[in-house]
Every structure is written in C-alpha cells, then in structure tokens.
Write a protein that holds these residues in place. Sequence first.
Motif, PDB file in Angstrom:
ATOM      1  N   GLY A   1      12.090  31.325 -24.825  1.00 60.88           N
ATOM      2  CA  GLY A   1      13.374  31.803 -24.337  1.00 60.88           C
ATOM      3  C   GLY A   1      14.519  31.715 -25.329  1.00 60.88           C
TER       4      GLY A   1
ATOM      5  N   ASP B   1      12.064  43.113 -21.957  1.00 58.10           N
ATOM      6  CA  ASP B   1      11.340  42.571 -20.808  1.00 58.10           C
ATOM      7  C   ASP B   1      11.494  41.054 -20.656  1.00 58.10           C
ATOM      8  OD1 ASP B   1       9.874  41.889 -23.058  1.00 58.10           O
ATOM      9  OD2 ASP B   1       7.936  42.431 -22.187  1.00 58.10           O
ATOM     10  N   GLN B   2      12.385  40.443 -21.452  1.00 60.96           N
ATOM     11  CA  GLN B   2      12.604  38.995 -21.379  1.00 60.96           C
ATOM     12  C   GLN B   2      13.368  38.659 -20.095  1.00 60.96           C
ATOM     13  OE1 GLN B   2      11.635  36.399 -23.383  1.00 60.96           O
ATOM     14  NE2 GLN B   2      12.624  35.004 -21.965  1.00 60.96           N
ATOM     15  N   PRO B   3      12.767  37.859 -19.210  1.00 56.17           N
ATOM     16  CA  PRO B   3      13.499  37.482 -17.999  1.00 56.17           C
ATOM     17  C   PRO B   3      14.586  36.451 -18.312  1.00 56.17           C
ATOM     18  CG  PRO B   3      11.362  36.401 -18.037  1.00 56.17           C
ATOM     19  CD  PRO B   3      11.405  37.314 -19.240  1.00 56.17           C
ATOM     20  N   ALA B   4      15.682  36.529 -17.581  1.00 53.42           N
ATOM     21  CA  ALA B   4      16.743  35.529 -17.712  1.00 53.42           C
ATOM     22  C   ALA B   4      16.296  34.290 -16.956  1.00 53.42           C
ATOM     23  CB  ALA B   4      18.041  36.074 -17.152  1.00 53.42           C
TER      24      ALA B   4
ATOM     25  N   TYR C   1      17.885  33.035 -20.828  1.00 56.55           N
ATOM     26  CA  TYR C   1      17.443  32.961 -22.216  1.00 56.55           C
ATOM     27  C   TYR C   1      18.645  32.752 -23.126  1.00 56.55           C
ATOM     28  CZ  TYR C   1      18.632  37.973 -22.142  1.00 56.55           C
ATOM     29  OH  TYR C   1      19.272  39.181 -21.981  1.00 56.55           O
TER      30      TYR C   1
ATOM     31  N   TYR D   1      22.338  33.581 -21.446  1.00 56.55           N
ATOM     32  CA  TYR D   1      22.331  34.563 -20.364  1.00 56.55           C
ATOM     33  C   TYR D   1      21.554  34.018 -19.183  1.00 56.55           C
ATOM     34  CZ  TYR D   1      23.816  38.153 -23.721  1.00 56.55           C
ATOM     35  OH  TYR D   1      24.511  38.893 -24.646  1.00 56.55           O
ATOM     36  N   ALA D   2      22.055  34.295 -17.984  1.00 53.01           N
ATOM     37  CA  ALA D   2      21.360  33.912 -16.752  1.00 53.01           C
ATOM     38  C   ALA D   2      21.780  34.858 -15.640  1.00 53.01           C
ATOM     39  CB  ALA D   2      21.676  32.464 -16.376  1.00 53.01           C
ATOM     40  N   ALA D   3      20.904  34.999 -14.652  1.00 54.30           N
ATOM     41  CA  ALA D   3      21.195  35.885 -13.526  1.00 54.30           C
ATOM     42  C   ALA D   3      22.170  35.254 -12.534  1.00 54.30           C
ATOM     43  CB  ALA D   3      19.898  36.261 -12.811  1.00 54.30           C
TER      44      ALA D   3
ATOM     45  N   SER E   1      23.852  29.758 -15.730  1.00 60.83           N
ATOM     46  CA  SER E   1      24.433  30.016 -17.056  1.00 60.83           C
ATOM     47  C   SER E   1      25.246  28.815 -17.512  1.00 60.83           C
ATOM     48  CB  SER E   1      25.283  31.293 -17.063  1.00 60.83           C
ATOM     49  OG  SER E   1      26.488  31.122 -16.352  1.00 60.83           O
TER      50      SER E   1
ATOM     51  N   THR F   1      23.871  44.771 -17.442  1.00 65.42           N
ATOM     52  CA  THR F   1      22.749  43.956 -16.957  1.00 65.42           C
ATOM     53  C   THR F   1      23.105  43.101 -15.750  1.00 65.42           C
ATOM     54  OG1 THR F   1      23.294  42.092 -18.389  1.00 65.42           O
ATOM     55  CG2 THR F   1      21.824  43.794 -19.302  1.00 65.42           C
TER      56      THR F   1
ATOM     57  N   LEU G   1      24.124  40.213 -15.936  1.00 68.92           N
ATOM     58  CA  LEU G   1      23.823  38.826 -16.266  1.00 68.92           C
ATOM     59  C   LEU G   1      25.107  38.086 -16.632  1.00 68.92           C
ATOM     60  CD1 LEU G   1      20.644  39.239 -18.511  1.00 68.92           C
ATOM     61  CD2 LEU G   1      20.739  38.508 -16.110  1.00 68.92           C
TER      62      LEU G   1
END
Length: 119
Positions: A22, A32-35, A37, A67-69, A74, A103, A105
């Motif tokens: 991450g 395609d990297q999920p948050a 990261y 970054y985070a959803a 975050s 995004t 994010l």
Amino acid sequence: MFAPVEEVLSTPSVLAIVGPSGIWGSGIAPADQPAPYVVWQTVADDPYVQLSGAPEDDLDEVQIDVYAAVEAQSKELARAVRAALDAAGVVNAVMFAAREQNTKLFRISFRADFIHRRQ
C-alpha cells in the motif's frame, strides 16, 4: 537523491492500515489499488555543497499523500505516517487535507525533508 521514504514509512502501524503493498512511489498508485494507501514523490533534491569536495549528503523534499475512503481512516493513516516520520527524525508538516473530486477519496498531504547520505 533517492530518499529512503518507503523504508521509513514501512512501520507496523502504517502497514497495519495499508497492507504490504500500500505504499507507492512516483506520486501515483495503480488504478486498481484499493484505498487506503500512501503515495510519495520527490519534489526537490538539493545537494549539501561543501568546499572540501563533492557533496556527501542530500536534502530531498518529498510530498507524501495518504488516501482513504473514510475521513476517520485518512486521519488514522496520517497520524501513523507522521509518527513514522517523527521516529526517523524526518522534519515534516501537513500541507492540506481535502476530498478528491473525481475519486471521492479523502487525502491528507505532507511535506517531508529527508537529509541523508548520498547512495
């Protein structure tokens, strides 16, 4: 040149949040990297000039973005990143926090000054 950013950020606290894959250089993560990261990039690289010979050290200014959803995540990741930088003696400052338009994010951005031996 080539500050040890990933080595400094790869603490148990940071990796517990982003996982082993991450942390990304060059300022971008794969699409395609999920948050959550972390991405980082060198903004400036200045040699420590001396009169007695070639520079032995560099000062790299690095931008680190988390970054985070979810906003709370975050902030948790930003605290872990800051703790990792502080523990390594890296001068750092939060530059801004925002939600990305495209995004959606949550992003928190740091400036970190790495003073290190040339490699």
